[in-house]
Write a protein that holds these residues in place. Structure first.
Motif, PDB file in Angstrom:
ATOM      1  N   UNK A 100       0.831  -1.202   0.000  1.00 16.82           N
ATOM      2  CA  UNK A 100       0.000   0.000   0.000  1.00 16.82           C
ATOM      3  C   UNK A 100       0.869   1.257   0.000  1.00 16.82           C
ATOM      4  N   UNK A 101       1.911   1.238   0.819  1.00 14.74           N
ATOM      5  CA  UNK A 101       2.825   2.376   0.879  1.00 14.74           C
ATOM      6  C   UNK A 101       3.536   2.562  -0.459  1.00 14.74           C
ATOM      7  N   UNK A 102       3.947   1.464  -1.078  1.00 19.57           N
ATOM      8  CA  UNK A 102       4.662   1.533  -2.347  1.00 19.57           C
ATOM      9  C   UNK A 102       3.787   2.139  -3.439  1.00 19.57           C
ATOM     10  N   UNK A 103       2.545   1.696  -3.543  1.00 22.57           N
ATOM     11  CA  UNK A 103       1.654   2.231  -4.587  1.00 22.57           C
ATOM     12  C   UNK A 103       1.317   3.695  -4.300  1.00 22.57           C
ATOM     13  N   UNK A 104       1.151   4.056  -3.034  1.00 14.76           N
ATOM     14  CA  UNK A 104       0.900   5.456  -2.684  1.00 14.76           C
ATOM     15  C   UNK A 104       2.066   6.332  -3.114  1.00 14.76           C
ATOM     16  N   UNK A 157       2.601  11.500   8.005  1.00 15.14           N
ATOM     17  CA  UNK A 157       1.682  12.617   8.231  1.00 15.14           C
ATOM     18  C   UNK A 157       1.957  13.767   7.266  1.00 15.14           C
ATOM     19  N   UNK A 158       3.227  14.132   7.122  1.00 13.52           N
ATOM     20  CA  UNK A 158       3.589  15.245   6.237  1.00 13.52           C
ATOM     21  C   UNK A 158       3.409  14.851   4.771  1.00 13.52           C
ATOM     22  N   UNK A 159       3.734  13.607   4.448  1.00 13.28           N
ATOM     23  CA  UNK A 159       3.520  13.117   3.088  1.00 13.28           C
ATOM     24  C   UNK A 159       2.036  13.197   2.718  1.00 13.28           C
ATOM     25  N   UNK A 160       1.175  12.767   3.626  1.00 11.36           N
ATOM     26  CA  UNK A 160      -0.262  12.858   3.389  1.00 11.36           C
ATOM     27  C   UNK A 160      -0.736  14.298   3.288  1.00 11.36           C
ATOM     28  N   UNK A 161      -0.170  15.192   4.120  1.00 15.56           N
ATOM     29  CA  UNK A 161      -0.519  16.608   4.044  1.00 15.56           C
ATOM     30  C   UNK A 161      -0.149  17.179   2.680  1.00 15.56           C
ATOM     31  N   UNK A 162       1.024  16.785   2.170  1.00 14.44           N
ATOM     32  CA  UNK A 162       1.442  17.251   0.850  1.00 14.44           C
ATOM     33  C   UNK A 162       0.494  16.788  -0.234  1.00 14.44           C
ATOM     34  N   UNK A 163       0.074  15.514  -0.174  1.00 11.48           N
ATOM     35  CA  UNK A 163      -0.873  15.000  -1.162  1.00 11.48           C
ATOM     36  C   UNK A 163      -2.195  15.761  -1.065  1.00 11.48           C
ATOM     37  N   UNK A 164      -2.674  15.979   0.157  1.00 11.79           N
ATOM     38  CA  UNK A 164      -3.928  16.699   0.348  1.00 11.79           C
ATOM     39  C   UNK A 164      -3.862  18.108  -0.208  1.00 11.79           C
ATOM     40  N   UNK A 165      -2.765  18.824   0.080  1.00 11.73           N
ATOM     41  CA  UNK A 165      -2.603  20.185  -0.443  1.00 11.73           C
ATOM     42  C   UNK A 165      -2.527  20.164  -1.963  1.00 11.73           C
ATOM     43  N   UNK A 166      -1.851  19.157  -2.519  1.00 10.00           N
ATOM     44  CA  UNK A 166      -1.739  19.038  -3.972  1.00 10.00           C
ATOM     45  C   UNK A 166      -3.113  18.807  -4.594  1.00 10.00           C
ATOM     46  N   UNK A 195       3.651  19.989  -3.488  1.00 10.51           N
ATOM     47  CA  UNK A 195       4.624  19.066  -4.078  1.00 10.51           C
ATOM     48  C   UNK A 195       5.901  19.009  -3.254  1.00 10.51           C
ATOM     49  N   UNK A 196       6.295  20.132  -2.645  1.00 14.90           N
ATOM     50  CA  UNK A 196       7.508  20.161  -1.827  1.00 14.90           C
ATOM     51  C   UNK A 196       7.369  19.290  -0.581  1.00 14.90           C
ATOM     52  N   UNK A 197       6.155  19.124  -0.087  1.00 11.35           N
ATOM     53  CA  UNK A 197       5.922  18.211   1.034  1.00 11.35           C
ATOM     54  C   UNK A 197       5.757  16.772   0.552  1.00 11.35           C
ATOM     55  N   UNK A 198       5.283  16.609  -0.679  1.00 12.89           N
ATOM     56  CA  UNK A 198       4.942  15.294  -1.208  1.00 12.89           C
ATOM     57  C   UNK A 198       6.141  14.598  -1.858  1.00 12.89           C
ATOM     58  N   UNK A 201      -6.559  10.483  -8.343  1.00 15.74           N
ATOM     59  CA  UNK A 201      -5.265   9.862  -8.077  1.00 15.74           C
ATOM     60  C   UNK A 201      -4.808  10.159  -6.650  1.00 15.74           C
ATOM     61  N   UNK A 202      -4.959  11.411  -6.233  1.00 17.98           N
ATOM     62  CA  UNK A 202      -4.536  11.792  -4.895  1.00 17.98           C
ATOM     63  C   UNK A 202      -5.366  11.150  -3.807  1.00 17.98           C
ATOM     64  N   UNK A 203      -6.668  11.051  -4.030  1.00 19.75           N
ATOM     65  CA  UNK A 203      -7.531  10.422  -3.028  1.00 19.75           C
ATOM     66  C   UNK A 203      -7.194   8.947  -2.865  1.00 19.75           C
ATOM     67  N   UNK A 204      -6.903   8.269  -3.963  1.00 17.85           N
ATOM     68  CA  UNK A 204      -6.489   6.865  -3.871  1.00 17.85           C
ATOM     69  C   UNK A 204      -5.175   6.749  -3.108  1.00 17.85           C
ATOM     70  N   UNK A 205      -4.227   7.668  -3.398  1.00 13.88           N
ATOM     71  CA  UNK A 205      -2.939   7.646  -2.707  1.00 13.88           C
ATOM     72  C   UNK A 205      -3.129   7.852  -1.204  1.00 13.88           C
ATOM     73  N   UNK A 206      -4.011   8.767  -0.820  1.00 14.02           N
ATOM     74  CA  UNK A 206      -4.270   9.002   0.609  1.00 14.02           C
ATOM     75  C   UNK A 206      -4.888   7.764   1.265  1.00 14.02           C
ATOM     76  N   UNK A 207      -5.816   7.120   0.577  1.00 15.83           N
ATOM     77  CA  UNK A 207      -6.443   5.918   1.122  1.00 15.83           C
ATOM     78  C   UNK A 207      -5.410   4.808   1.311  1.00 15.83           C
TER      79      UNK A 207
END
Length: 497
Positions: free
Chosen positions: A34-38, A100-109, A136-139, A200-206
């Motif tokens: 899951x982490x790899x695909x995200x 947490x920060x990776x997810x925040x970056x995806x959410x902001x993106x 993107x800088x967080x992601x 794409x981002x919502x799937x990555x967050x899930x």
């Protein structure tokens, strides 16, 4: 295997302090996929957004009545915050929790991609792109970092290889899919190149939520917030000055240039004095490190300038469809995906300098070929072959440049050194688009153009003026790539001395 003794730095260069890569509590073995695909989805969004926006730029300009300066800002707004904050983004992951920060970056993106998709004016799109770059800088730094946190050393290489392969495939496919949509969709279809990031981002967050179990923060990890602010402001002011320079050396342009120079100088002074810099300047004491970053800057300056203006030339000037224009991007992705590893192995055997020098010379030959034959306005004979040659040359330098960067520093600095090199390449792209706009505009006007470079037009004179201006740019890029080849010859691995 609980590889808690794996002491290296973040592979994206987030910080200058060593820390364990693998954390057995971060992600259970059965959840690693899951982490790899995200990570693959997140990095793909960042990569695709750059290439597809270049192809869509004529449609964006027409849809929003945007000027050439607006087009530069639409590109550069994203690059300013990404270039300035990418190192700090990794440090935020250390400080507040990587997942947490990776997810925040995806959410902001995701949110900012939606704002880009519904923008009604160039100014709104530019503002959204500034914020998108921050996301993107967080992601981006987290993509490789969470893989390294989830996978122990003995199987990490395979996971990173999977990430790299799929990222290369999606990066190559992105312009093709975007080109198809732009070629056969309506006048507003360009908005979907941003909107596609939402699912794409919502799937990555899930997937991230499914994969990450324990995301420990490190309260003691410092974040160079002042350095990040000074870098963002300094780069923004300098880009503004260069874009404003298209109107000549006006008092406003000179004031912006002076203020930007002072601000960026303040950033360098702060980085020299602070105990926890986002960009340790001591790394540049290594001649190999400085030379490798100099070569990186020159080559990515050229690549970014060509890839920004070429789609506008062929789509708006030559009436080539967007799907055909996307083919100009394909050789770069294909050659890097197929050959960069082999050239990396060759660089390990004979040293990076000769491989980088040869690759830079090949790139220079490709741009010279492009400059010579672009006047014929033949896309399949005057553009694709030289772009294929320059793409082959880039495949020769990507891995050896990384090897040179690693060879130039100690084992405990490889992460931050790679991160600095990443920031240098992105800053080169930012400056390339900002600095060459005046040259393109002047070349277009000198050749008798009556509209604007990059706006759709049916007049033969419009196409000829755009072609002439682009040919001048290609010659400059050929010269800079030649300079990179010469600079590469001076690079020597300390271990070989």
């Amino acid at each position: 295997m609980n590889d808690q003794s794996d002491q290296h730095t973040n592979p994206e260069g987030a910080g200058s302090t060593a820390r364990p890569l693998f954390d057995a509590e971060f992600c259970a073995p059965e959840r690693r996929r899951f982490v790899l695909v995200a990570a693959i989805l997140a990095s793909s969004m960042g990569f695709i957004d750059g290439t597809v926006v270049s192809i869509a730029m004529p449609a964006i300009r027409e849809g929003l009545s945007a000027s050439l300066a607006d087009a530069q800002w639409i590109n550069n707004a994203y690059m300013i915050t990404l270039s300035a904050l990418i190192l700090t983004g990794g440090a935020f992951g250390d400080r507040f929790g990587l997942g947490r920060v990776f997810g925040l970056g995806i959410g902001l993106f995701i949110v900012t991609s939606l704002l880009c998709a519904i923008a009604t004016t160039p100014q709104i799109l530019i503002a959204a792109r500034f914020a998108q770059g921050a996301g993107a800088a967080l992601m981006v730094p987290g993509s490789l970092a969470i893989i390294s946190r989830a996978y122990p050393r003995d199987i990490r290489a395979g996971a990173i290889g999977t990430w790299a392969a799929w990222s290369a495939v999606t990066t190559a496919a992105g312009p093709i899919v975007g080109g198809l949509a732009l070629s056969f969709g309506g006048p507003e279809i360009w908005r979907w190149i941003f909107a596609i990031n939402l699912p794409l981002g919502l799937v990555a967050l899930w997937l991230l939520k499914r994969g990450v179990q324990t995301d420990a923060s490190r309260p003691g990890q410092p974040v160079d917030a002042l350095g990040a602010g000074l870098a963002t402001l300094g780069l923004g002011l300098l880009a503004w000055a260069m874009i404003s320079g298209e109107d000549g050396l006006t008092p406003r342009t000179l004031a912006l240039a002076a203020l930007g120079t002072l601000t960026f100088s303040g950033f360098l002074i702060h980085e020299h004095r602070t105990a926890h810099p986002m960009m340790p300047l001591a790394l540049f004491r290594s001649p190999l490190f400085s030379a490798a970053n100099g070569v990186t800057f020159l080559l990515y300056f050229c690549l970014s300038a060509i890839l920004f203006y070429l789609p506008m030339l062929v789509v708006a000037g030559w009436a080539i469809s967007e799907i055909e224009a996307a083919a100009a991007f394909a050789p770069l992705s294909i050659f890097i995906a197929l050959l960069s590893k082999r050239f990396g192995v060759l660089a390990d055997r004979i040293g990076p300098a000769p491989v980088i020098a040869t690759g830079s010379a090949v790139i220079a030959a490709g741009y010279a070929w492009l400059a010579l034959f672009v006047d014929g306005q033949s896309f399949w004979w005057g553009v694709i072959p030289p772009m294929s040659l320059s793409g082959f040359g880039m495949s020769m330098v990507v891995a050896p440049l990384s090897a040179a960067i690693i060879a130039a520093v100690g084992d405990d600095q490889t992460g931050i050194a790679s991160g600095v090199n990443n920031a240098v390449s992105r800053t080169a792209g930012l400056i390339a688009v900002a600095a060459t706009g005046g040259l393109i505009a002047a070349g277009y006007a000198t050749a008798g153009g009556t509209l604007s470079f990059g706006l759709p037009g049916t007049s033969p004179l419009h196409a000829e003026a755009m072609t002439s201006a682009f040919a001048t740019l290609a010659w400059i890029c050929a010269a800079l790539a030649t300079l990179a080849a010469v600079m590469s010859l001076a690079m020597r691995d300390p271990a070989q001395r």
